[in-house]
Design a protein around this motif. Sequence first.
Motif, PDB file in Angstrom:
ATOM      1  N   MET A   1      38.188  34.253  40.485  1.00 14.46           N
ATOM      2  CA  MET A   1      39.245  35.078  41.043  1.00 14.46           C
ATOM      3  C   MET A   1      40.600  34.623  40.516  1.00 14.46           C
ATOM      4  O   MET A   1      40.767  33.471  40.175  1.00 14.46           O
ATOM      5  N   VAL A  28      34.946  41.317  39.941  1.00 12.38           N
ATOM      6  CA  VAL A  28      35.572  42.289  40.836  1.00 12.38           C
ATOM      7  C   VAL A  28      35.469  43.680  40.216  1.00 12.38           C
ATOM      8  O   VAL A  28      35.399  43.819  38.993  1.00 12.38           O
ATOM      9  N   SER A  42      34.155  42.997  45.647  1.00  8.79           N
ATOM     10  CA  SER A  42      33.396  42.008  44.897  1.00  8.79           C
ATOM     11  C   SER A  42      32.417  42.759  44.004  1.00  8.79           C
ATOM     12  O   SER A  42      31.823  43.753  44.413  1.00  8.79           O
ATOM     13  N   ARG A  88      38.124  43.446  48.694  1.00  6.58           N
ATOM     14  CA  ARG A  88      39.146  42.482  48.298  1.00  6.58           C
ATOM     15  C   ARG A  88      40.507  43.136  48.440  1.00  6.58           C
ATOM     16  O   ARG A  88      40.632  44.357  48.369  1.00  6.58           O
ATOM     17  N   GLN A  89      41.526  42.324  48.587  1.00  4.86           N
ATOM     18  CA  GLN A  89      42.895  42.842  48.690  1.00  4.86           C
ATOM     19  C   GLN A  89      43.399  43.156  47.284  1.00  4.86           C
ATOM     20  O   GLN A  89      43.294  42.333  46.381  1.00  4.86           O
TER      21      GLN A  89
END
Length: 100
Positions: A1, A28, A42, A88-89
């Motif tokens: 990440m 991602v 994800s 995810r943000q």
Amino acid sequence: MSSSESDPIASVADVPVGGGLVVQAEQVVITQPSEGEFKAFSAVCPHQGCLVTDVRDGEIVCPCHGSRFTVDTGDVVGGPAPRGLEERQVTVTGDAIAVA
């Protein structure tokens, strides 16, 4: 990440409306369900941990056993996955997309 939200991993132009982009190196998938709306999930399929590889026809597709997920929520729409993809943000700044 990415280590912080300020590290862009894609540009807005890379993510088609109604589709998405799998960023393998970051594990991602970034989607654009409707124009200007970006989501991130994800890329690890919850079935057996394979990475999703494709986004087509409004679905995120896992090549291992055929699980499919929606581009707008990451929910399962088919296949053996027991749950959806982890959200995810995502942050869009200008043309840059970053995911936390």
